[in-house]
Motif scaffolding. Structure first.
Motif, short mmCIF file in Angstrom:
data_model
loop_
_atom_site.label_atom_id
_atom_site.label_comp_id
_atom_site.label_asym_id
_atom_site.label_seq_id
_atom_site.Cartn_x
_atom_site.Cartn_y
_atom_site.Cartn_z
N ARG A 362 0.81 -1.22 0.00
CA ARG A 362 0.00 0.00 0.00
C ARG A 362 0.84 1.27 0.00
N ASP A 363 2.10 1.17 0.38
CA ASP A 363 2.95 2.36 0.42
C ASP A 363 3.72 2.58 -0.89
N VAL A 364 3.50 1.73 -1.87
CA VAL A 364 4.20 1.86 -3.16
C VAL A 364 3.48 2.88 -4.01
N LYS A 365 4.09 4.01 -4.22
CA LYS A 365 3.51 5.07 -5.05
C LYS A 365 3.72 4.72 -6.52
N ILE A 366 2.69 4.92 -7.33
CA ILE A 366 2.77 4.55 -8.74
C ILE A 366 2.59 5.78 -9.63
N ASP A 367 3.04 5.63 -10.89
CA ASP A 367 2.95 6.73 -11.85
C ASP A 367 1.86 6.51 -12.89
N ARG A 368 1.45 5.27 -13.07
CA ARG A 368 0.47 4.99 -14.12
C ARG A 368 -0.13 3.59 -13.93
N VAL A 462 6.81 3.78 -12.38
CA VAL A 462 6.22 2.66 -11.66
C VAL A 462 4.81 2.45 -12.21
N CYS A 463 4.54 1.24 -12.68
CA CYS A 463 3.28 0.96 -13.35
C CYS A 463 2.62 -0.28 -12.75
N VAL A 464 1.33 -0.19 -12.48
CA VAL A 464 0.53 -1.37 -12.17
C VAL A 464 -0.12 -1.81 -13.46
N SER A 465 0.10 -3.06 -13.84
CA SER A 465 -0.31 -3.52 -15.16
C SER A 465 -1.00 -4.88 -15.11
N THR A 466 -1.97 -5.06 -15.99
CA THR A 466 -2.67 -6.35 -16.09
C THR A 466 -1.98 -7.27 -17.10
N THR A 467 -0.76 -6.94 -17.50
CA THR A 467 -0.03 -7.74 -18.47
C THR A 467 0.59 -8.96 -17.79
N ASN A 468 1.55 -9.61 -18.42
CA ASN A 468 2.01 -10.90 -17.94
C ASN A 468 3.48 -10.97 -17.51
N ALA A 494 -5.33 2.77 -9.59
CA ALA A 494 -5.48 4.00 -10.37
C ALA A 494 -6.22 5.06 -9.56
N LEU A 495 -7.15 4.63 -8.72
CA LEU A 495 -7.96 5.58 -7.94
C LEU A 495 -7.21 6.20 -6.77
N THR A 496 -6.16 5.52 -6.30
CA THR A 496 -5.43 6.03 -5.13
C THR A 496 -4.05 6.56 -5.45
#
Length: 507
Positions: A362-368, A462-468, A494-496
């Motif tokens: 939860r503390d990992v800040k993301i860019d996209r 830093v990206c959260v992705s639904t890829t593989n 994406a919301l946070t």
């Protein structure tokens, strides 16, 4: 972390050369061992040749076979098969695309002649999908080479694109090959599908043997319709329990890879069974099978059932024969999961087996956030993301890119109502949440691609992705950090603006 049980079964037998160790109960037999992190077990036994005995004194012994073994036995005209056997199989479908097609065609012509014809023009499927919407001249030339070969060979299933400015002006264009193969009816139970892409295993969701091969093998298949394969042993994954409303198949496969590691299924078949698997729709089953390659798997399979047959009703007229594992089939290991006890997970950089609970990050800040690919760009994936946005009623805090896998998926985003939304479509919900407009269907930034590829990471991000895959450089910049996640977790993040457990927004 996960609730599971593992049990190991009989050893795999194969002839090997080498010193080995003498068997304590028979010095003429030599044993060979393999060590892993957690166990040491006998993998092979080499015994001296025994004199042949007449069938009347030997008797008839019937060994049960797994689903994968049965499919390969049928394709090789064999009565029975054992793991480790090398066999020639008849290929039902060969797929290639714009990245590997040109090389495959070159090998085919070099080995079979400049004027050679493919073995069956109706069993070859060619799909431009990887580097399509780009100004890169070499990428564009690859698509031209596909077109020239298909015209020369009169290939029936070539899903062409000519107008890059508007994909909708190309009715034959589909998009990502693995989802297009399913939507166009090329995935059928009991068949053998080979493709020049490692995620060809996606088609195993239909009870089909599907695996990726290299350009050289594909060139040979083009000329002969046959491939030399080694029969893989099978791992069985039993997933039981009611699926929690905050989990998706992406969580399940990330849990599994986290347990067995990226090498845990090396050259093995992964068979998925259990009440949870039975409850999954076809797109979720595809997600399970899609990522078996990230565990090193040769292929993944789900037993076909009424869900499978219903999906195929309007997609193919080709007759197919579903095959199933025998009750006495030999699995080298069983992994059992209580799905009701699992939590949303992510795979942290830089490996798909670097598993962690989403709430632990939860503390990992993301860019996209990136939602797309053969793994996470299907209609159900976008429906899942839309439910999170709808439930929150908030706007995204980071750029959120949406890349539908195929033209059909893109159309679904603009036409299908999201359950519980009062008739709103995904596209309307995404717009209200402040996401980017859904892009043209293709592989997008999943494989990085040319620098002008939509949503490519051209800077360290830093990206959260639904890829593989989340290896360094996978989505562009080599210093980029990719957190693999389900569409639920991706939308919540994406919301946070931080890696977020979707339970914060899902009741």
């Amino acid at each position: 972390m996960a609730s599971f049980v593992i049990s190991h079964h009989s050893a795999i037998f194969s002839a090997q050369k080498g010193s080995g160790v003498k068997c304590p109960f028979n010095p003429s037999i030599r044993l060979y061992k393999s060590r892993t992190n957690a166990l040491c077990k006998t993998l092979a036994v080499m015994a001296p040749a025994q004199p042949t005995r007449a069938p009347s004194t030997t008797g008839s012994v019937k060994h049960g076979m797994t689903m994968t073994e049965k499919i390969l036995a049928k394709a090789s005209d064999s009565a029975t098969l054992e793991p480790g056997e090398n066999i020639w199989v008849n290929v039902d479908v060969l797929m290639t695309h714009d990245v590997c097609g040109p090389g495959t065609f070159g090998i085919f012509k070099r080995e079979f002649g400049q004027n050679a014809k493919v073995w069956d023009r109706e069993k070859v499927v060619i799909i431009p999908e990887h580097y399509i919407f780009t100004k890169d001249e070499r990428a564009n030339r690859n698509v031209d080479i596909l077109r020239e070969f298909c015209m020369e060979q009169n290939i029936k299933y070539f899903y062409d694109i000519k107008d890059l400015s508007n994909f909708r002006a190309n009715p034959d264009y589909k998009g990502v090959c693995h989802i297009a193969l399913a939507q166009e009816g090329h995935c059928r139970p009991g068949e053998v599908l080979l493709g020049t892409d490692s995620h060809t295993c996606n088609a195993g969701a239909f009870g089909q043997f599907a695996t990726g091969i290299g350009n050289t093998d594909a060139g040979f298949v083009l000329g002969t319709g046959k491939a030399l394969l080694k029969v893989p042993p099978t791992l069985r994954f039993v997933l039981d329990g009611e699926m929690p409303p905050y989990l998706l198949a992406k969580d399940l496969i990330l849990h599994i890879i986290g347990e067995i590691t990226v090498s845990g299924a090396t050259y093995k078949s992964m068979e998925f069974v259990g009440s949870t698997v039975d409850s999954l729709n076809m797109e979720e089953r595809m997600t399970l099978c899609n990522m078996v390659i990230e565990a090193g798997g040769k292929n993944g399979v789900v037993p076909p059932d009424e869900t499978t047959f219903k999906y195929l009703e309007d997609k193919t007229t080709v007759k197919y024969e579903p095959l199933y594992s025998d009750a006495n089939a030999r699995f080298i290991a069983d992994y059992k999961f209580d799905v009701s006890s699992l939590e949303p997970v992510v795979a942290k950089p830089h490996s798909p087996d670097n598993r962690a609970l989403a709430r632990e990050c939860r503390d990992v800040k993301i860019d996209r956030v990136y939602i797309g690919s053969c793994t996470g760009g299907k209609t159900e994936d976008f429906m899942a993301a839309a439910r999170v946005f709808l439930s929150s009623g908030k706007k995204v805090k980071v750029p959120t890119f949406l890349v539908p896998a195929t033209q059909k998926v893109w159309m679904d985003l603009y036409s299908l109502p999201v359950p519980g939304s009062g008739g709103k479509t995904c596209s309307q919900i995404f717009e209200e949440a402040g996401c980017d407009t859904p892009a043209s269907p293709n592989c997008g930034a999943c494989l990085g691609g040319p620098r002008d590829t939509y949503a490519r990471m051209n800077e360290p991000m830093v990206c959260v992705s639904t890829t593989n895959r989340n290896f360094p450089g996978r989505m562009g910049h080599k210093e980029g950090q990719i957190y693999l996640a389900s569409p639920y977790t991706a939308a919540a993040s994406a919301l946070t603006g931080f890696v977020t457990d979707p339970r914060e927004f899902l009741a």
